[in-house]
Write a protein that holds these residues in place. Structure first.
Motif, PDB file in Angstrom:
ATOM      1  N   THR A 140       0.835  -1.196   0.000  1.00 57.40           N
ATOM      2  CA  THR A 140       0.000   0.000   0.000  1.00 57.40           C
ATOM      3  C   THR A 140       0.872   1.249   0.000  1.00 57.40           C
ATOM      4  N   ALA A 141       0.398   2.300  -0.685  1.00 60.43           N
ATOM      5  CA  ALA A 141       1.143   3.559  -0.739  1.00 60.43           C
ATOM      6  C   ALA A 141       0.593   4.579   0.254  1.00 60.43           C
ATOM      7  N   ALA A 142      -0.536   4.261   0.886  1.00 66.60           N
ATOM      8  CA  ALA A 142      -1.128   5.169   1.863  1.00 66.60           C
ATOM      9  C   ALA A 142      -0.465   5.001   3.224  1.00 66.60           C
ATOM     10  N   GLU A 143      -0.693   5.974   4.109  1.00 63.13           N
ATOM     11  CA  GLU A 143      -0.216   5.889   5.488  1.00 63.13           C
ATOM     12  C   GLU A 143      -1.326   5.244   6.323  1.00 63.13           C
ATOM     13  N   VAL A 144      -1.174   3.967   6.633  1.00 56.77           N
ATOM     14  CA  VAL A 144      -2.257   3.187   7.247  1.00 56.77           C
ATOM     15  C   VAL A 144      -1.920   2.845   8.687  1.00 56.77           C
ATOM     16  N   THR A 145      -2.862   3.085   9.585  1.00 56.54           N
ATOM     17  CA  THR A 145      -2.741   2.649  10.969  1.00 56.54           C
ATOM     18  C   THR A 145      -3.998   1.862  11.337  1.00 56.54           C
ATOM     19  N   VAL A 146      -3.845   0.890  12.214  1.00 57.94           N
ATOM     20  CA  VAL A 146      -4.966   0.067  12.678  1.00 57.94           C
ATOM     21  C   VAL A 146      -5.312   0.476  14.093  1.00 57.94           C
ATOM     22  N   ALA A 147      -6.518   1.001  14.262  1.00 57.13           N
ATOM     23  CA  ALA A 147      -6.979   1.460  15.573  1.00 57.13           C
ATOM     24  C   ALA A 147      -7.896   0.404  16.181  1.00 57.13           C
ATOM     25  N   GLY A 148      -7.323  -0.695  16.613  1.00 59.53           N
ATOM     26  CA  GLY A 148      -8.084  -1.746  17.269  1.00 59.53           C
ATOM     27  C   GLY A 148      -8.564  -2.824  16.316  1.00 59.53           C
ATOM     28  N   THR A 149      -8.764  -4.018  16.855  1.00 59.71           N
ATOM     29  CA  THR A 149      -9.241  -5.155  16.077  1.00 59.71           C
ATOM     30  C   THR A 149     -10.525  -5.699  16.681  1.00 59.71           C
ATOM     31  N   GLN A 150     -11.200  -6.528  15.915  1.00 61.61           N
ATOM     32  CA  GLN A 150     -12.443  -7.141  16.393  1.00 61.61           C
ATOM     33  C   GLN A 150     -12.124  -8.164  17.483  1.00 61.61           C
ATOM     34  N   ARG A 151     -12.854  -8.089  18.591  1.00 60.75           N
ATOM     35  CA  ARG A 151     -12.611  -9.012  19.698  1.00 60.75           C
ATOM     36  C   ARG A 151     -13.826  -9.036  20.623  1.00 60.75           C
TER      37      ARG A 151
END
Length: 362
Positions: A49-60
């Motif tokens: 990916t060329a975007a700046e991606v962050t993951v703010a939490g996952t399903q749980r």
């Protein structure tokens, strides 16, 4: 111009919508920021990916825990510090959008829980009823993956066309076909031919493919369960005179999936209902002859390149397969659907407020 996008993935489960998440992130414009809220467990942004991606939490913690956490996270990341130009995109109707402090755009894939509820528990139907009502009321705009879904929203919820737009997903696969799964490789190595049918939900019509198999003695039937075999399909296969030629596969990697579909004599989707029919478009992209049911969304997804059953019956499926012998082979110049890069560019333009209702198929 959208510079930052908050993506609510709390309604994303296994299957096609996970692919939407992955490919949209992969193709998002370079340098723009994406924050993924409630990503599926184990999901990671694609490395290219060329975007700046962050993951703010996952399903749980199940559906309740996921929605509660996603609602809180959306409230936090869409607050006063979100910055100008930030938009919220929900990849599927979810109760979590109640937490957004900014306008929301929601993608609606289908209304199967209303139009084909067979096999869904009462609790799932109730949750989807609440999540769809919430998304419809809370969203500034609804993106429908087909004209059929757009029509269903109008008919079932009275959502006017001014609030909806058709957005077709992409259909190309970002992997090279890998090694065939063992049971399929065994058929292939013996010089056998096989058909592939999606079979992870009750509306997929696998029982019709099993019925047809009895009149196709030179073929096996490979059922893609996605790790979620449907009991009714298992029973139909066990009762069939062609039971020894039905293969149920567990969840496949993308490379195994591509290899299995690309190597098939035909890909069949005798579905009773579809919101779009992404697997059929993907099969055509891979050059595999494809048969679809009379469902209008499948015709839309395949653009007339697939053979179409005249009725929902095993005999109609056999007749459609025979039609394929009179058709020229599908070529890369005439793929099903459009590329994910084109689809993502259209989605980005829609969020920016500067796109037509339906963009070109590229």
């Amino acid at each position: 111009m959208v510079t930052s996008t908050v993506v609510d993935a709390s309604g994303v489960g296994p299957g096609g919508i996970t692919r939407v998440l992955t490919e949209v992130v992969r193709c998002w414009p370079a340098g723009e920021r994406m924050r993924i809220v409630a990503a599926p467990a184990g999901w990671q942004p694609p490395a290219d990916t060329a975007a700046e991606v962050t993951v703010a939490g996952t399903q749980r913690d199940g559906r309740i825990g996921t929605i509660a956490e996603a609602t809180r996270t959306l409230r936090e990341v869409t607050g006063g510090d979100a910055g100008p130009g930030t938009r919220v995109l929900s990849l599927s109707p979810s109760l979590a959008v109640r937490g957004s402090r900014l306008p929301v755009t929601t993608i609606v894939h289908d209304l199967a829980f209303r139009l084909w509820p067979d096999g869904l528990s009462a609790s799932v139907r109730q949750y989807r009823k609440l999540s769809y009502s919430t998304a419809i009321g809370r969203s500034e705009r609804l993106l429908c993956v087909s004209a059929r879904t757009r029509h269903d929203l109008l008919g079932l919820y009275g959502v006017p066309y001014e609030k909806t737009t058709v957005w077709h997903p992409g259909s190309d696969l970002a992997v090279t076909p890998g090694v065939l799964p063992g049971p399929v490789a065994a058929v292939h190595d013996r010089g056998g031919r096989y058909l592939v049918v999606p079979g992870h939900a009750a509306h997929k019509g696998v029982e019709l493919a099993v019925e047809a198999l009895a009149d196709l003695p030179g073929h096996h039937l490979v059922v893609l369960t996605g790790g979620r075999p449907v009991d009714a399909f298992l029973r139909a296969a066990a009762a069939s005179p062609a039971a020894d030629r039905v293969i149920f596969l567990d969840r496949l990697s993308d490379a195994e999936y591509a290899a299995t579909v690309a190597g098939a004599a035909a890909f069949v989707m005798p579905s009773h209902f579809e919101g779009y029919g992404l697997p059929a478009a993907e099969a055509l992209r891979l050059g595999t002859p494809t048969v679809i049911s009379p469902d209008p969304a499948l015709l839309e997804a395949t653009g007339g390149a697939a053979a179409r059953m005249t009725t929902w019956s095993g005999a109609a499926l056999v007749d459609a397969l025979r039609q394929l012998t009179d058709r020229p082979p599908v070529t890369a110049a005439e793929p099903g659907g459009r590329s994910w890069r084109a689809a993502t560019a259209h989605l980005h333009a829609l969020l920016s407020g500067g796109a037509p209702a339906v963009a070109a198929r590229l």
